[in-house]
Design a protein around this motif. Structure first.
Motif, mmCIF file in Angstrom:
data_model
loop_
_atom_site.group_PDB
_atom_site.id
_atom_site.type_symbol
_atom_site.label_atom_id
_atom_site.label_comp_id
_atom_site.label_asym_id
_atom_site.label_seq_id
_atom_site.Cartn_x
_atom_site.Cartn_y
_atom_site.Cartn_z
ATOM 1 N N CYS A 21 0.825 -1.206 0.000
ATOM 2 C CA CYS A 21 0.000 0.000 0.000
ATOM 3 C C CYS A 21 0.859 1.255 0.000
ATOM 4 O O CYS A 21 0.541 2.252 -0.666
ATOM 5 C CB CYS A 21 -0.927 0.023 1.218
ATOM 6 N N CYS A 26 -1.095 7.372 -4.591
ATOM 7 C CA CYS A 26 -2.476 7.815 -4.387
ATOM 8 C C CYS A 26 -3.000 7.325 -3.031
ATOM 9 O O CYS A 26 -2.317 6.591 -2.323
ATOM 10 C CB CYS A 26 -3.369 7.299 -5.512
ATOM 11 N N ASP A 27 -4.215 7.736 -2.690
ATOM 12 C CA ASP A 27 -4.844 7.284 -1.448
ATOM 13 C C ASP A 27 -5.214 5.809 -1.554
ATOM 14 O O ASP A 27 -5.717 5.349 -2.579
ATOM 15 C CB ASP A 27 -6.121 8.073 -1.160
ATOM 16 N N ASP A 29 -7.252 3.013 0.916
ATOM 17 C CA ASP A 29 -8.045 2.845 2.134
ATOM 18 C C ASP A 29 -8.560 1.423 2.248
ATOM 19 O O ASP A 29 -8.698 0.708 1.254
ATOM 20 C CB ASP A 29 -9.246 3.800 2.138
ATOM 21 N N TYR A 36 -13.678 3.291 7.615
ATOM 22 C CA TYR A 36 -12.594 3.441 6.652
ATOM 23 C C TYR A 36 -11.315 3.757 7.400
ATOM 24 O O TYR A 36 -11.322 4.576 8.320
ATOM 25 C CB TYR A 36 -12.867 4.609 5.696
ATOM 26 N N ASP A 38 -6.869 4.380 6.676
ATOM 27 C CA ASP A 38 -5.785 4.546 5.722
ATOM 28 C C ASP A 38 -4.981 3.242 5.692
ATOM 29 O O ASP A 38 -4.437 2.823 6.710
ATOM 30 C CB ASP A 38 -4.901 5.719 6.165
ATOM 31 N N LYS A 40 -2.228 2.712 4.445
ATOM 32 C CA LYS A 40 -0.799 2.968 4.595
ATOM 33 C C LYS A 40 -0.422 3.066 6.071
ATOM 34 O O LYS A 40 0.745 3.198 6.408
ATOM 35 C CB LYS A 40 -0.412 4.247 3.869
ATOM 36 N N ASN A 59 -7.370 4.841 -5.048
ATOM 37 C CA ASN A 59 -7.783 5.990 -5.856
ATOM 38 C C ASN A 59 -6.949 6.070 -7.135
ATOM 39 O O ASN A 59 -6.142 6.975 -7.321
ATOM 40 C CB ASN A 59 -7.658 7.276 -5.041
#
Length: 76
Positions: A21, A26-27, A29, A36, A38, A40, A59
């Protein structure tokens, strides 16, 4: 945006999943029901119920790249 269902096993899997990840610019999730986090964030991942499949939300429009990088974790 690419959404895929993933299953993360134990602690080693969480670490490896988190590293994948983190390579995305990009994001990224993870969704468990209405929650939700993150993807990362290793602490964010551990806050979810890993016994059930999760929804990975990336994303990006490159679905093939996402499926290739996370193929070991796909729940489909």
């Amino acid at each position: 945006m690419v959404k895929v269902s993933v299953k993360i096993g134990g602690v080693k899997d969480v670490d490896a999943f988190n590293k994948i990840c983190s390579r995305f610019s990009c994001d990224v999730d993870l969704q468990a029901g209405k929650y939700y986090v993150d993807a990362k964030s290793i602490m964010g991942i551990f806050s979810l119920d890993l016994e059930k499949p999760l929804t990975l939300v990336v994303n990006t429009e490159d679905e093939a790249d996402v499926k290739e990088k996370f193929k070991a974790y796909l729940a489909e």
